[in-house]
Write a protein that holds these residues in place. Structure first.
Motif, PDB file in Angstrom:
ATOM      1  N   MET A 154       0.798  -1.187  -0.020  1.00  0.00           N
ATOM      2  CA  MET A 154      -0.123  -0.066  -0.090  1.00  0.00           C
ATOM      3  C   MET A 154       0.874   1.286   0.042  1.00  0.00           C
ATOM      4  SD  MET A 154      -2.815   1.157   2.788  1.00  0.00           S
ATOM      5  CE  MET A 154      -4.141   0.071   2.322  1.00  0.00           C
ATOM      6  N   LEU A 174      -0.910  -0.144  -4.460  1.00  0.00           N
ATOM      7  CA  LEU A 174      -2.117   0.421  -4.540  1.00  0.00           C
ATOM      8  C   LEU A 174      -2.323   1.812  -3.668  1.00  0.00           C
ATOM      9  CD1 LEU A 174      -3.740  -0.815  -1.422  1.00  0.00           C
ATOM     10  CD2 LEU A 174      -2.644  -2.733  -2.906  1.00  0.00           C
ATOM     11  N   TRP A 207      -7.404   1.994  -4.360  1.00  0.00           N
ATOM     12  CA  TRP A 207      -8.240   1.436  -3.372  1.00  0.00           C
ATOM     13  C   TRP A 207      -8.959   2.835  -2.633  1.00  0.00           C
ATOM     14  CZ3 TRP A 207      -4.104   3.373  -0.264  1.00  0.00           C
ATOM     15  CH2 TRP A 207      -4.642   3.560   1.279  1.00  0.00           C
ATOM     16  N   ARG A 234      -4.462   5.432  -2.561  1.00  0.00           N
ATOM     17  CA  ARG A 234      -5.716   6.061  -2.282  1.00  0.00           C
ATOM     18  C   ARG A 234      -5.904   7.511  -2.792  1.00  0.00           C
ATOM     19  NH1 ARG A 234      -6.500   7.689   3.990  1.00  0.00           N
ATOM     20  NH2 ARG A 234      -5.056   9.480   4.226  1.00  0.00           N
ATOM     21  N   ARG A 290      -9.164  -7.857  -1.164  1.00  0.00           N
ATOM     22  CA  ARG A 290      -8.002  -7.633   0.115  1.00  0.00           C
ATOM     23  C   ARG A 290      -8.905  -7.215   1.233  1.00  0.00           C
ATOM     24  NH1 ARG A 290      -6.330  -3.058   2.215  1.00  0.00           N
ATOM     25  NH2 ARG A 290      -7.215  -2.070   0.341  1.00  0.00           N
ATOM     26  N   VAL A 296     -17.859   2.366  -1.765  1.00  0.00           N
ATOM     27  CA  VAL A 296     -16.744   1.906  -2.608  1.00  0.00           C
ATOM     28  C   VAL A 296     -17.044   1.759  -4.105  1.00  0.00           C
ATOM     29  CG1 VAL A 296     -15.837   1.110  -0.396  1.00  0.00           C
ATOM     30  CG2 VAL A 296     -16.973  -0.516  -2.172  1.00  0.00           C
ATOM     31  N   SER A 342      -9.941  -0.565  -9.589  1.00  0.00           N
ATOM     32  CA  SER A 342     -10.375  -0.336  -8.208  1.00  0.00           C
ATOM     33  C   SER A 342     -10.617  -1.441  -7.192  1.00  0.00           C
ATOM     34  CB  SER A 342     -11.280   0.868  -8.121  1.00  0.00           C
ATOM     35  OG  SER A 342     -11.435   1.270  -7.052  1.00  0.00           O
ATOM     36  N   HIS A 343     -10.619  -1.021  -5.900  1.00  0.00           N
ATOM     37  CA  HIS A 343     -11.109  -2.225  -4.780  1.00  0.00           C
ATOM     38  C   HIS A 343     -11.248  -1.371  -3.546  1.00  0.00           C
ATOM     39  CE1 HIS A 343      -6.986  -2.233  -3.433  1.00  0.00           C
ATOM     40  NE2 HIS A 343      -7.097  -3.187  -2.714  1.00  0.00           N
ATOM     41  N   ALA A 344     -11.350  -2.213  -2.454  1.00  0.00           N
ATOM     42  CA  ALA A 344     -11.563  -1.486  -1.364  1.00  0.00           C
ATOM     43  C   ALA A 344     -11.199  -2.380  -0.107  1.00  0.00           C
ATOM     44  CB  ALA A 344     -12.873  -0.983  -1.014  1.00  0.00           C
ATOM     45  N   ASP A 345     -10.900  -1.812   1.205  1.00  0.00           N
ATOM     46  CA  ASP A 345     -10.611  -2.626   2.351  1.00  0.00           C
ATOM     47  C   ASP A 345     -11.878  -3.389   2.595  1.00  0.00           C
ATOM     48  OD1 ASP A 345      -8.145  -1.202   2.537  1.00  0.00           O
ATOM     49  OD2 ASP A 345      -9.322   0.231   4.218  1.00  0.00           O
TER      50      ASP A 345
END
Length: 671
Positions: free
Chosen positions: A392, A442, A458, A444, A524, A475, A490-493
């Motif tokens: 990250m 990744l 992310w 933000r 993830r 998200v 794209s993705h997220a926590d």
């Protein structure tokens, strides 16, 4: 559609034209440009900003004259603004001394939709609202009507608003399939509150605007991707299962074995605490000293051996880094001696920023020596050379406006550029080791141009809840909005991040987030800012089984996702798409932001409301869609679908070349 801009004069004014499109319409009674002198007030508290302005001397020049290929706008017969165009660009220059504010007025189509603005969390269609373009912490709650947001505002302006975002970009797309981009990094505002016009405000005495047009949204998104840069295909390993985020030191390796024993498909183990931790009132924070020093050795004895052992099993190790160094860390002195920090005003010493109970120096990426040092010394030697396969690359939003930069640039204009420079440093390190498309970082934070360097976004630090402006649903909006301006991935926590003022995770939230995360390019998980106070995916057998099931779904889709990655590399199209991207002739789809197309052949409608076991969905087009879990076919249109936990509405095209793969999802989920 590469048609150059040109001015076309009339008796009552002039137009800026591109092909058959009128981009700007100026008359004496309705001027296209307004200018003024600014009087800014900027305040920052830990990445949260209050920015105000009290402009004076406003001029709205209506009279004009043509001067060769340029237009001069006149006030009392003297030129005060110059407009010139070249290719697809319009340049506006204030001719009045001291004038440093520009408002450009562009005609809007009544009833049309507007998208873009970078990564937006609250609204996909921007119509009717105003969006400042300034990278910052997005805030906690992001809704001034809620108690949480009010409490966070009282704790350092940290509540946020609907428009606050880590990744703004002064680019918007209209439903006339026109894109407008402000090619400046200064503070700006996209204002869509007037239905008759779009207004772009720029805090600068000169500004350039770019115009791109197409016959449809997919072509327009591709053109924007060409303009800003295109990401490489995601590495094969990242599609092969979930990346499990754990931060309990060396015991994280043993905890991961529980996920494996539960049948989870595992692509990687992400330990953001690899360099050590720091306990604060906010929760467990990392120790910002990016190397394998004494703190790391305490937490991860013989880390390189463990990384190599897991790599032999096909499991990558991921870490964490950001562009700041703590004053009490070992690397701070080395960086200071090398001149790598931004400097305090009036003093030749590092400018320190409070990051919440600890101070840090900010790396000065306007300096080539600093970019090279961080890429090689930190990311190259401390991370890539030790077998770390991803990380990250956090933050990037905190560049203060009262420091000194090595290149002499104005911090107000450098602030938004800082995330792009940060992304470039990471990409440089990866390329320097020959690992582009293999190592994965990744981010933000972003701004115009980050697309050329950052392989994966992310969505930042969502609350661990279902709240409208800061919970799980944001998200989806983040992925869809960012995808329209050239970010394919794209993705997220998974599970959310921020747990404050009594907000903690529920089993329902964790399970619903798994359902959403399985249908993103990367899955993830994150333990959040207060791991001990919150449920984790290995807290109960039921949660562990849930995560394992959806990780297998994610891995099962890898052949389809690989085809989407190839398409993204060739065309710039995002993997997660708003419905109108594939069905542009249906205005009723323009504002849909709670479901999405995963490529052209899968439709995903996650459950993002607490307690819901049914939800309304829209099936677009003119051919039936097949329910993934029941194999029932549904006609196009609006339906209310059963959506119990474990079976979110997901549909595919029966005639798809991947239909057999999609039909197999039910079996994978049932194992």
């Amino acid at each position: 559609m590469g048609v150059d801009l040109h001015f076309r004069c009339r008796e009552d004014g002039f137009e800026l034209v591109m092909g058959a499109r009128v981009l700007l319409n100026h008359t004496d009674s309705c001027p296209s440009v307004v200018i003024a002198r600014g009087a800014p007030l900027v305040e920052m508290v830990r990445g949260n900003f209050r920015i105000e302005d009290s402009p004076t001397g406003q001029i709205a020049p209506g009279a004009f004259r043509r001067a060769g290929d340029e237009i001069e706008l006149l006030d009392a017969r003297r030129p005060v603004v110059r407009l010139s165009c070249s290719g697809n660009s319009l340049r506006i220059t204030c001719l009045e001394p001291g004038y440093d504010r520009i408002w450009l007025h562009l005609p809007a189509t009544p009833g049309g939709a507007v998208w873009g603005g970078g990564e937006q969390m609250s609204y996909l269609d921007l119509t009717g609202r105003r969006y400042p373009m300034w990278t910052s912490e997005p805030g906690v709650g992001r809704d001034k009507s809620t108690e949480l947001t009010r409490a966070m505002d009282a704790e350092g302006m940290a509540g946020g608003n609907y428009w606050t975002t880590n990744y703004p970009q002064p680019t918007f797309l209209t439903s006339d399939w026109l894109a407008v981009h402000c090619a400046e990094s200064a503070y700006s505002v996209l204002d869509f509150t007037d239905p008759s016009r779009h207004v772009v405000e720029v805090w600068r005495g000169e500004a350039r605007f770019e115009f791109l047009a197409a016959d449809g949204p997919k072509e327009l998104v591709g053109r924007l991707s060409d303009r800003f840069g295109r990401q490489p295909e995601l590495p094969e390993w990242a599609l092969a299962g979930a990346i499990v985020g754990l931060k309990s030191g060396d015991s994280s390796f043993d905890r991961l074995e529980r996920f494996i024993d539960a049948g989870a498909a595992i692509a990687g183990l992400w330990c953001e605490d690899w360099a050590g931790i720091r306990e604060t009132s906010f929760g467990r924070r990392l120790f910002w000293d990016w190397h394998l020093g004494a703190r790391s050795a305490e937490r991860f004895p013989d880390l390189e051996t463990r990384i190599a052992e897991f790599a032999q099993r096909g499991i990558r190790f991921l870490a964490y880094v950001n562009p700041y160094l703590a004053v009490d860390g070992e690397l701070f002195a080395e960086a200071a001696a090398g001149g790598h920090f931004c400097l305090a005003p009036g003093r030749d010493e590092p400018h320190l920023v409070d990051f919440g109970e600890f101070d840090c120096g900010v790396l000065d990426f306007t300096r080539e020596a600093t970019r090279a040092w961080f890429a090689e010394r930190i990311i190259g030697r401390e991370m890539l050379d030790r077998g770390i396969a991803g990380w990250m690359a956090d933050f990037g939003e905190y560049l203060p406006t009262d420091l000194r930069l090595a290149d002499g640039s104005d911090p107000m204009e450098a602030h938004n550029l800082y995330p792009v420079q940060w992304a470039e440093v990471n990409a440089r390190a990866v390329a320097g080791r020959g690992k582009t498309g293999e190592a994965l970082f990744l981010m933000r934070a972003g701004f115009s141009g980050v697309q050329a360097h950052c392989p994966l976004l992310w969505a930042g630090d969502q609350c661990v809840d279902f709240s409208r402006h800061d919970g799980i649903g944001t998200v989806i909006t983040a992925a869809l909005s960012a995808g329209l301006v050239g970010n394919a991935y794209s993705h997220a926590d998974c599970g959310g991040y921020t747990s404050l003022h009594g907000h903690i995770r529920t089993e329902e939230l964790l399970m619903r987030w798994c359902e959403l995360a399985a249908f993103a390019p990367v899955m993830r998980s994150h333990e959040g800012n207060r791991p001990e106070e919150n449920l984790q995916y290995d807290s109960t057998p039921g949660l562990l089984a849930c995560f394992a099931r959806w990780s297998r779904v994610h891995a099962h889709l890898a052949p389809y996702v690989r085809t989407l990655c190839r398409e993204a590399a060739q065309t710039g199209l995002p993997l997660q798409r708003p419905l109108f991207l594939e069905y542009p002739d249906h205005p009723e789809l323009f504002a849909v932001q709670d479901q999405y197309l995963y490529g052209p052949e899968l439709l995903v409608a996650p459950v993002i409301e607490e307690g819901a076991d049914r939800r309304e969905i829209v099936l677009p087009g003119d051919a039936p869609w097949r329910h993934c879990w029941t194999a029932e076919d549904f006609a196009p249109g609006t339906h209310t679908i059963a959506a119990p936990i474990g079976a979110p509405p997901v549909f595919y095209r029966p005639g798809s070349t991947h239909a057999a793969l999609f039909a197999g999802l039910a079996g994978v989920l049932g194992k």
